[in-house]
Design a protein around this motif. Structure first.
Motif, short mmCIF file in Angstrom:
data_model
loop_
_atom_site.label_atom_id
_atom_site.label_comp_id
_atom_site.label_asym_id
_atom_site.label_seq_id
_atom_site.Cartn_x
_atom_site.Cartn_y
_atom_site.Cartn_z
N ILE A 1 4.52 0.38 6.56
CA ILE A 1 3.63 0.50 7.70
C ILE A 1 2.19 0.70 7.25
O ILE A 1 1.25 0.27 7.94
N CYS A 2 1.98 1.30 6.08
CA CYS A 2 0.61 1.49 5.59
C CYS A 2 -0.06 0.16 5.29
O CYS A 2 -1.27 -0.01 5.51
N MET B 1 0.83 -1.20 0.00
CA MET B 1 0.00 0.00 0.00
C MET B 1 0.87 1.25 0.00
O MET B 1 1.83 1.36 0.77
N LYS B 2 0.52 2.19 -0.86
CA LYS B 2 1.20 3.47 -0.90
C LYS B 2 0.66 4.40 0.17
O LYS B 2 -0.42 4.18 0.72
N ARG B 3 1.39 5.46 0.44
CA ARG B 3 0.98 6.39 1.48
C ARG B 3 -0.19 7.27 1.06
O ARG B 3 -1.11 7.50 1.83
N TYR B 4 -0.13 7.80 -0.17
CA TYR B 4 -1.14 8.75 -0.62
C TYR B 4 -1.15 8.77 -2.14
O TYR B 4 -0.23 8.29 -2.80
N SER C 1 8.26 -0.38 10.24
CA SER C 1 7.94 -1.64 9.56
C SER C 1 7.99 -2.82 10.53
O SER C 1 7.13 -3.71 10.50
N MET C 2 9.00 -2.84 11.40
CA MET C 2 9.12 -3.94 12.35
C MET C 2 8.00 -3.90 13.39
O MET C 2 7.53 -4.94 13.85
N VAL C 3 7.56 -2.70 13.74
CA VAL C 3 6.38 -2.54 14.61
C VAL C 3 5.17 -3.21 13.97
O VAL C 3 4.38 -3.89 14.63
N GLY C 4 5.01 -3.02 12.65
CA GLY C 4 3.88 -3.60 11.95
C GLY C 4 3.83 -5.11 12.09
O GLY C 4 2.74 -5.70 12.22
#
Length: 593
Positions: free
Chosen positions: A519-520, A501-504, A574-577
């Motif tokens: 993260i998205c 997924m892209k940010r915007y 990313s690792m949080v995700g």
């Protein structure tokens, strides 16, 4: 070709990145945002002249790499025509004399495992961001690398002549290398290296044994948790966004930034993820760091990013002597974002501190004074919730009232109401609840686009932005609210490519984004799970896990077509995700037959 297939070793003070051929290609001293003494990652060539610490095997044909289970100790095996070697890398971290011992020291242990391998050792640090080569002196068992401001020492039982001259020789017995401060070892290099390795393995396995893991995907969660821990700067409590600078977000994009600093936004997500696994020491350390920042602000402007020692000025410079990752410059030190006005920072600061007011495991108890300091940040959140800013994506040439910023201002006021209740401050509960409700009403009215059937990126805007997915995650809206469900549907149609997924969707300072922001994708699967599309979320998670490198780590971005990793590495967001997704989606062990 240079890639982000890199191992990470560290000790919560500094770190090093090691490529599949056992070359240390990135290492900053004396801390994460310090001088990159090993910097070959940004040299722009496959065989850089300087900035590395490599063990080269004659006739190299194959490599393999893994971590010692449940540790940050990296093992690399090189196989070639002359034989095979095993290299073990660690940065010492363990309890010693009732406190954590984390020296600025790299330990490399090498042993032959097949044949009679012929190797050469190449130790080529530089100073002053690659502009100064060291003066070299030698002793009977060490080499000193003298720079303009510091001196480093390599102590080894390898032949010193061979090390200095990079002479190839037969490896017939194990050798050890201890690289760090210009200090004499108290014991033999072999005993010291072995002791450091064994104690470090014991430390990490003990730390992992205390994690509260989900039933599924435990290996992925463990690696993510260790990586997040390695991104904490324990002396102050800061948490860096990534260990590198200037890895492009996309090929030849110019989107090259220095992420070796502490963004209050990213740090909140890291603290929350580690808390969810039952490790709270990071939160306690970060709370001290954060409350000093809030106190320094004195109720005024909070900048979004700081140095790991709370440095406020992170002047951005172009380092012309580095060609950049794969030759894709520019290479930057510092980050202009410290000058930005990003109003979500107030919410992230308060969110980052909230749990400590409720968690009885924490020895350090927050006080009413701490609450008053956070209230000063809350007043800023209320004052700025409908004012233009650069937004969480740090746009450099455009200012709007960003929905995500207003959302986090709401979160600031909402959490202050909860903290006030915990502190027995009933009048302040009403005060902050009224402000939170006012901001919420405004967001629901001005961030919803009837035309797009979605919450959009700014008040009165019409373009889509994945950051609005945080509405459900921070408790602003019920995930099954028809408006949120519709928003998820529209975001998937416009921003999703497979699991990515892209940010915007709108063009920014550099044009339209080309890569997916990891993260998205995790925000998306979290939203899907909350909505009830649980199996879809699991499928996306499995696909995202396959996008990791062989060592289980992610950078900031993934190219949705090639699957290649881009952006700074390893990226804490990313690792949080990975941790959040595993906890959200894992089946309980009782249901597994």
């Amino acid at each position: 070709m240079t890639t982000l297939n890199l191992g990470v070793v560290g000790n919560c003070s500094f770190s090093a990145l090691i490529d599949p051929k056992a070359s240390i290609v990135w290492c900053c001293l004396p801390r994460f945002d310090g001088d990159p003494i090993f910097n070959a990652l940004l040299a722009g060539t496959e065989d850089p002249a300087d900035g590395l610490f490599s063990i080269r095997l004659e006739g190299l044909a194959e490599t393999e790499q893994h971590y010692e289970p449940n540790t940050a100790v990296l093992v690399t095996r090189l196989h070639g025509s002359s034989g095979s070697v095993e290299i073990v890398d660690c940065v010492p971290r363990f309890f010693w004399r009732d406190r954590i011992f984390r020296p600025q020291t790299l330990v490399r242990r090498i042993r032959p495992i097949a044949g009679t391998p012929r190797i050469s050792v190449h130790v080529r640090p530089t100073f002053a961001y690659g502009t100064v080569r060291p003066q070299i002196t030698r002793g009977s068992n060490h080499v000193r690398y003298i720079g303009p401001e510091t001196t480093l020492r390599l102590t080894t039982d390898a032949p010193i002549d061979y090390v200095i001259d990079e002479t190839r020789f037969n490896l017939t017995a194990p050798l050890d290398f201890v690289f760090g401060p210009d200090e004499t070892l108290s014991g033999s290099v072999s005993d010291t290296a072995r002791d450091f390795e064994e104690r470090t393995i014991h430390y990490w396995r003990g730390w992992v044994s205390n994690l509260a893991l989900p039933f599924e995907w435990q290996d992925a969660v463990i690696r993510a948790a260790i990586t997040l821990k390695l991104c904490t700067y324990e002396p102050t409590g800061a948490i860096i966004a990534a260990m590198t600078t200037s890895i492009p977000e996309a090929p030849n994009s110019g989107r090259n930034w220095d992420y070796r600093y502490c963004w209050l936004r990213d740090a909140f997500f890291v603290v929350r993820a580690l808390n969810s696994l039952g490790t709270v020491q990071t939160m306690e350390n970060y709370f001290r760091y954060l409350m000093d920042i809030v106190a320094d602000a004195g109720g005024g402007h909070l900048q979004p990013v700081f140095g790991v020692g709370r440095e406020r000025q992170l002047t951005e410079n172009i380092l012309e002597n580095f060609a950049g990752y794969r030759g894709m410059g520019p290479v930057r030190s510092g980050n202009q974002a410290y000058e930005h006005y990003q109003h979500d920072v107030y919410g992230n600061a308060i969110l980052g501190a909230t749990q400590i007011f409720f968690d009885r495991r924490i020895e350090m108890k927050p006080t009413l004074h701490d609450f008053r300091l956070l209230e000063s940040a809350g007043e800023q959140a209320y004052r700025l919730h409908n004012q233009p800013d650069a937004g969480m994506w740090e746009l450099r040439s455009r200012s709007r009232v960003h929905t995500s910023s207003s959302l986090m201002c709401w979160a600031a006021c909402d959490r202050l109401a909860h903290i006030a209740a915990q502190m027995g401050e009933s009048a302040r509960v009403r005060y902050w609840r009224e402000r939170a409700d006012e901001i919420k009403e405004r967001i629901l009215a001005e961030a919803w686009s009837e035309k797009r059937k979605a919450f959009v990126e700014s008040f009165g805007g019409e373009t889509l932005d994945a950051s609005v997915l945080l509405m459900a995650e921070v408790g602003f809206i019920d995930a099954r609210d028809p408006r949120f469900v519709s928003t998820v549907d529209q975001l998937e149609k416009v921003l999703a490519t497979g699991p990515h997924m892209k940010r915007y969707e709108a063009a920014d300072d550099f044009g339209k984004p080309e890569v997916a922001f990891n993260i998205c994708a995790f925000w998306r699967l979290d939203a899907l799970a909350r909505i009830g599309r649980h199996e879809e979320a699991r499928d996306i998670f499995e696909a995202l896990l396959k996008a990791r490198n062989p060592l289980g780590m992610l950078s900031e971005d993934t190219h949705p077509v090639t699957g290649e990793m881009w952006g700074n590495y390893p990226q804490t967001y990313s690792m949080v995700g990975i941790i959040n997704a595993a906890r959200r989606l894992s089946k309980p062990w009782e249901t597994v037959v």
